[in-house]
Design an enzyme around this catalytic site. Structure first.
Site, short mmCIF file in Angstrom:
data_model
loop_
_atom_site.label_atom_id
_atom_site.label_comp_id
_atom_site.label_asym_id
_atom_site.label_seq_id
_atom_site.Cartn_x
_atom_site.Cartn_y
_atom_site.Cartn_z
N SER A 89 28.90 -27.67 -2.77
CA SER A 89 28.02 -27.35 -1.65
C SER A 89 27.93 -25.83 -1.58
O SER A 89 28.79 -25.16 -1.02
CB SER A 89 28.60 -27.92 -0.35
OG SER A 89 27.82 -27.54 0.76
N HIS A 107 30.52 -34.38 -0.72
CA HIS A 107 31.85 -34.54 -1.29
C HIS A 107 32.28 -36.00 -1.43
O HIS A 107 33.38 -36.28 -1.88
CB HIS A 107 32.88 -33.78 -0.45
CG HIS A 107 32.82 -32.30 -0.65
ND1 HIS A 107 33.69 -31.44 -0.05
CD2 HIS A 107 31.98 -31.53 -1.39
CE1 HIS A 107 33.39 -30.19 -0.40
NE2 HIS A 107 32.36 -30.24 -1.22
N GLN A 133 30.31 -33.25 5.95
CA GLN A 133 31.07 -33.09 4.70
C GLN A 133 32.58 -33.13 4.87
O GLN A 133 33.28 -33.74 4.07
CB GLN A 133 30.67 -31.76 4.04
CG GLN A 133 31.27 -31.53 2.67
CD GLN A 133 30.57 -30.40 1.95
OE1 GLN A 133 29.50 -30.60 1.40
NE2 GLN A 133 31.15 -29.22 1.99
N GLU A 134 33.10 -32.46 5.90
CA GLU A 134 34.56 -32.38 6.03
C GLU A 134 35.00 -32.56 7.48
O GLU A 134 34.46 -31.93 8.39
CB GLU A 134 35.07 -31.02 5.54
CG GLU A 134 34.83 -30.75 4.07
CD GLU A 134 35.34 -29.36 3.67
OE1 GLU A 134 36.41 -28.97 4.14
OE2 GLU A 134 34.64 -28.68 2.90
N GLU A 137 38.05 -33.08 -2.50
CA GLU A 137 39.10 -32.21 -1.97
C GLU A 137 40.30 -32.98 -1.47
O GLU A 137 41.18 -32.43 -0.81
CB GLU A 137 38.52 -31.32 -0.86
CG GLU A 137 37.45 -30.38 -1.39
CD GLU A 137 36.86 -29.50 -0.32
OE1 GLU A 137 37.32 -29.55 0.84
OE2 GLU A 137 35.91 -28.75 -0.63
N ASP A 180 33.43 -29.29 9.12
CA ASP A 180 32.46 -28.60 8.26
C ASP A 180 31.34 -29.57 7.94
O ASP A 180 31.39 -30.27 6.94
CB ASP A 180 33.13 -28.10 6.98
CG ASP A 180 32.11 -27.49 6.00
OD1 ASP A 180 30.96 -27.23 6.43
OD2 ASP A 180 32.47 -27.26 4.83
N GLU A 186 32.29 -25.31 11.22
CA GLU A 186 31.73 -24.47 10.15
C GLU A 186 30.40 -25.04 9.69
O GLU A 186 30.29 -26.25 9.46
CB GLU A 186 32.73 -24.43 8.99
CG GLU A 186 32.22 -23.82 7.71
CD GLU A 186 33.11 -24.19 6.51
OE1 GLU A 186 32.60 -24.22 5.39
OE2 GLU A 186 34.32 -24.44 6.71
N ASP A 194 29.44 -20.14 6.76
CA ASP A 194 29.78 -20.17 5.34
C ASP A 194 28.52 -19.89 4.52
O ASP A 194 28.29 -18.77 4.08
CB ASP A 194 30.39 -21.51 4.97
CG ASP A 194 30.66 -21.65 3.47
OD1 ASP A 194 30.66 -20.62 2.75
OD2 ASP A 194 30.84 -22.79 2.99
N LYS A 253 35.09 -16.78 0.70
CA LYS A 253 35.28 -17.41 -0.61
C LYS A 253 35.12 -16.34 -1.69
O LYS A 253 34.05 -15.73 -1.81
CB LYS A 253 34.26 -18.53 -0.83
CG LYS A 253 34.43 -19.72 0.09
CD LYS A 253 33.29 -20.72 -0.11
CE LYS A 253 33.49 -21.97 0.71
NZ LYS A 253 32.32 -22.89 0.63
N HIS A 269 39.15 -22.18 -0.31
CA HIS A 269 39.05 -22.69 -1.68
C HIS A 269 37.61 -23.12 -1.96
O HIS A 269 36.71 -22.91 -1.15
CB HIS A 269 39.99 -23.87 -1.86
CG HIS A 269 39.59 -25.07 -1.01
ND1 HIS A 269 40.05 -26.33 -1.24
CD2 HIS A 269 38.76 -25.18 0.08
CE1 HIS A 269 39.53 -27.18 -0.36
NE2 HIS A 269 38.74 -26.50 0.45
N ARG A 270 37.39 -23.79 -3.10
CA ARG A 270 36.14 -24.47 -3.41
C ARG A 270 36.46 -25.92 -3.76
O ARG A 270 37.60 -26.26 -4.08
CB ARG A 270 35.40 -23.81 -4.57
CG ARG A 270 35.00 -22.36 -4.37
CD ARG A 270 34.25 -22.08 -3.08
NE ARG A 270 32.97 -22.75 -2.94
CZ ARG A 270 31.78 -22.16 -3.09
NH1 ARG A 270 31.72 -20.86 -3.41
NH2 ARG A 270 30.66 -22.81 -2.88
N SER A 271 35.44 -26.76 -3.74
CA SER A 271 35.67 -28.17 -4.05
C SER A 271 36.08 -28.38 -5.49
O SER A 271 36.86 -29.28 -5.82
CB SER A 271 34.42 -28.99 -3.73
OG SER A 271 33.28 -28.45 -4.38
N LYS A 308 41.78 -22.59 4.33
CA LYS A 308 41.15 -23.89 4.11
C LYS A 308 41.31 -24.19 2.63
O LYS A 308 40.68 -23.55 1.79
CB LYS A 308 39.68 -23.82 4.50
CG LYS A 308 38.89 -25.11 4.29
CD LYS A 308 37.43 -24.88 4.65
CE LYS A 308 36.59 -26.11 4.33
NZ LYS A 308 35.16 -25.89 4.58
#
Length: 423
Positions: A43, A156, A164-165, A206, A243, A287, A314, A339, A367-369, A390
């Protein structure tokens, strides 16, 4: 003892999704050598620095990174060889000059970041310091409160959840070790709850669970139930961070909650939904609740609920000082997701963080996925002292590597370690 760069080389490796990424090695003339691996996002904001891919359909479905590797070995290494590894800002500046584009499309942010990180690690080794102390100085001792992704949706996960999260955040823990324990216990309690309801306990990119829920709301309800089932008090011991990654479900001026069959909503209606959720659930941070182009919506959202929760940009900011400065002027948020690979060098990332500090904004090291087992992010979070990280769920080794490194740092600091909620 000399600490000049003797050799820089790169290698194509695989990330946590089985896609190619870049690993860079930096050798010094005193015999020390360090490496760093670059993450990759799914993403992504459209203004992120370019992650250079080969585009060769015959290799890794076009996702190979041999061009980026070649740029490290043939373009960057000759320019940096012989320079002191301690000159991080100058090394990053030279790479920016060599690339010469506004978005790192020539050399690739993945090539440049790998070098930037590896050089920092090598310099820390040469100085005889842990990476967090080398980057952050003698005052670096604050451990971050983790945002732990325990339910996945959106891009994700292949399920019925739009957002997403959904993350648990142990805001009441006395130490990082206890925060990690809280998150792990909530994670396992959630797994039992999901299994008991007949939901899938398979995980997304993740490490969060990715069941087909009845609604987006049910994700929050399940996390509250899991916090209680693990023996903690929602809102006191642990909160919820979201998120939505709204850019992924925005269409023009509308937000299409098609996965959960909740129809289309305007920017104002999305903020009204979040406001309702804040009153109903122990949400402490949201986020990307709106899309990356919805600057007016973010401004209205910050005015409406920014005094109650952390509003993190983000995709809106992509770790870029130009966009962060605009956000500060327009009061579009009150925190920034940081990031490293969104901007491409360590120095530029630190400049973005300094801008947040100057404005009194929060920042979350992320981090990243698509991750690797590299734990650079853990040291970086402590070095920057922002108090938030995160880095995924409580499973998958590429996520756990960061948590375990933070445990090591806390043990290394001993009584000097600090841990406190950012809220």
């Amino acid at each position: 003892m000399s600490t000049r760069i003797k050799k820089i080389t790169a290698l194509e490796i695989l990330d946590s999704r089985g896609n190619p990424t870049v690993r860079v090695f930096c050798g010094l003339d005193n015999g020390l050598c360090a490496s760093a691996s670059v993450p990759s996002g799914a993403s992504t904001g459209e203004n992120e620095a370019v992650e250079l891919r080969d585009g060769d359909a015959q290799r890794y479905q076009g996702k190979g990174v041999l061009k980026a590797v070649r740029n490290v070995n043939s373009c960057i290494a000759p320019v940096l060889t012989g320079l002191p590894a301690s000159q991080q800002a100058e090394i990053d500046r030279l790479m920016l000059e060599l690339d010469g584009t506004s978005n790192k499309s020539k050399l690739g942010a993945n090539a440049m970041l790998g070098v930037s990180m590896a050089v920092a690690r090598a310099a820390a080794l040469a100085a005889g310091l842990p990476l967090f102390a080398y980057l952050g100085g003698p005052g670096a001792r604050r451990l971050p409160v983790p945002m732990m992704n325990i339910l996945n949706g959106g891009k994700h996960a292949d399920n019925s959840v739009d957002f997403q999260e959904f993350m648990v955040m142990p805001i009441g823990a006395p130490s990082f070790a206890e925060a990690l324990r809280c998150g792990a216990e909530v994670f396992h309690a959630l797994k039992k709850l999901l299994a008991g309801k007949g939901y899938s306990t398979a995980v997304g990119d993740e490490g969060g669970f990715a069941p087909n829920l009845r609604s987006n709301d049910e994700a929050c309800e399940l996390i509250v139930a899991a916090i209680r089932a693990a023996g903690y008090e929602p809102g006191k011991d642990a909160g919820i961070a979201l998120d939505p990654a709204a850019s992924s479900f925005s269409h023009g001026q509308q937000y299409d909650l098609h996965k959960s069959k909740q129809g289309r909503k305007s920017s104002a209606e999305m903020t009204a939904l979040y406001s309702q959720w804040i009153a109903q659930y122990p949400i402490v941070s949201i986020e990307d609740g709106l899309a990356e182009h919805d600057w007016a919506g973010f401004q209205a959202q910050a005015a409406a609920i920014g005094d109650r929760i952390q509003i993190v940009g983000d995709d809106l900011f992509v770790t870029n000082t130009k966009f962060i400065a605009r956000g500060i002027r327009e009061k579009s948020a009150n925190a920034v997701l940081i990031k490293l690979n969104q901007i491409g060098t360590l120095s530029e990332t630190i400049q973005a963080i300094e801008l947040c500090r100057k404005a009194g904004w929060g920042f979350v090291i992320s981090h990243r996925s698509g991750e690797t087992e590299d734990d650079f992010l853990a040291d970086f979070a402590v070095a920057m002292g922002g108090g938030q990280i995160k880095t995924g769920s409580l499973c998958r080794s590429e996520r756990i590597a960061k948590y375990n490194r933070l445990l090591e740092i806390e043990a290394l600091l001993g009584p000097a370690a600090q841990f406190s909620s950012p809220f």
